[in-house]
Write a protein that holds these residues in place. Structure first.
Motif, PDB file in Angstrom:
ATOM      1  N   LYS A  83       0.764  -1.229   0.080  1.00 50.79           N
ATOM      2  CA  LYS A  83      -0.145   0.088   0.246  1.00 50.79           C
ATOM      3  C   LYS A  83       0.782   1.192   0.015  1.00 50.79           C
ATOM      4  N   LEU A  84       2.078   1.209  -0.701  1.00 51.78           N
ATOM      5  CA  LEU A  84       3.029   2.218  -0.445  1.00 51.78           C
ATOM      6  C   LEU A  84       3.090   2.818  -1.950  1.00 51.78           C
ATOM      7  N   PHE A  85       2.816   4.149  -1.992  1.00 50.61           N
ATOM      8  CA  PHE A  85       2.767   4.924  -3.320  1.00 50.61           C
ATOM      9  C   PHE A  85       3.711   6.232  -3.001  1.00 50.61           C
ATOM     10  N   LYS A  86       3.987   6.787  -4.401  1.00 41.87           N
ATOM     11  CA  LYS A  86       5.130   8.005  -4.335  1.00 41.87           C
ATOM     12  C   LYS A  86       4.528   8.802  -5.393  1.00 41.87           C
ATOM     13  N   ILE A  87       4.810  10.229  -5.442  1.00 45.49           N
ATOM     14  CA  ILE A  87       4.562  11.010  -6.105  1.00 45.49           C
ATOM     15  C   ILE A  87       5.669  10.949  -7.417  1.00 45.49           C
ATOM     16  N   PRO A  88       5.271  11.000  -8.347  1.00 46.06           N
ATOM     17  CA  PRO A  88       6.402  10.884  -9.470  1.00 46.06           C
ATOM     18  C   PRO A  88       7.360  12.068  -9.560  1.00 46.06           C
ATOM     19  N   LEU A  89       8.396  11.940  -9.419  1.00 42.35           N
ATOM     20  CA  LEU A  89       9.488  13.073  -9.738  1.00 42.35           C
ATOM     21  C   LEU A  89      10.046  13.022 -11.094  1.00 42.35           C
ATOM     22  N   PHE A  90      10.097  14.063 -11.728  1.00 43.98           N
ATOM     23  CA  PHE A  90      10.770  13.976 -13.030  1.00 43.98           C
ATOM     24  C   PHE A  90      11.926  14.725 -13.344  1.00 43.98           C
ATOM     25  N   SER A  91      12.772  14.706 -12.161  1.00 44.00           N
ATOM     26  CA  SER A  91      14.097  15.415 -12.181  1.00 44.00           C
ATOM     27  C   SER A  91      14.915  14.554 -11.268  1.00 44.00           C
ATOM     28  N   GLU A  92      16.073  14.034 -12.023  1.00 37.69           N
ATOM     29  CA  GLU A  92      16.978  13.411 -11.044  1.00 37.69           C
ATOM     30  C   GLU A  92      17.616  14.143  -9.918  1.00 37.69           C
TER      31      GLU A  92
END
Length: 149
Positions: A118-127
């Motif tokens: 049940k673990l989610f993340k907000i996508p990040l588009f920069s390294e």
């Protein structure tokens, strides 16, 4: 229709105050799990929450165990940069608990391990970015939830 925003051991009063204002604006409930990195009477918390705090539906817990015991039957999802699924994949439901960790280290390892499905993340588009500000992350997830409930 309401969501439940859970902050596990928040450290920064301004973030907590802003999240309190967001909770009220979105019709959500706020759950705060101790220990805090500040006093609830902190002027920075009050300033960020303005005069809204008195209208907020807030629940306090002495520790993580008390929180889980009091909400053992609740549907929960956990937000962390360690998640493998996107927050866009959450099947939001009314009264769902959205659980966030503290600013410096996120959720405790024990929670990451015991709730990995049940673990989610907000996508990040920069390294070059490790994580988002906690108040921003809560806002993103809460309003995505409101859109889909």
């Amino acid at each position: 229709m309401a969501l439940n925003i859970v902050l596990i051991e928040p450290e920064i009063p301004n973030n907590t105050g802003n999240i309190g204002r967001l909770a009220l604006a979105s019709g959500s409930n706020l759950h705060l799990v101790k220990p805090f990195g500040f006093e609830i009477s902190d002027t920075r918390l009050k300033r960020a929450g303005l005069d809204y705090w008195q209208h907020l539906n807030v629940h306090y817990y002495e520790n993580i165990d008390e929180f889980f015991s009091a909400n053992s039957n609740a549907k929960m999802v956990f937000l962390s940069s360690h998640g493998t699924k996107s927050h866009w994949d959450i099947s939001f439901e009314d009264e769902m608990f959205l659980v966030f960790g503290k600013e410096s280290v996120g959720l405790p390892k024990s929670i990451l391990e015991s709730h990995s499905e049940k673990l989610f993340k907000i996508p990040l588009f920069s390294e070059h970015v490790r994580s988002l500000n906690l108040a921003n992350a809560v806002g993103i997830v809460v309003y995505e939830g409101l859109k889909t409930i």
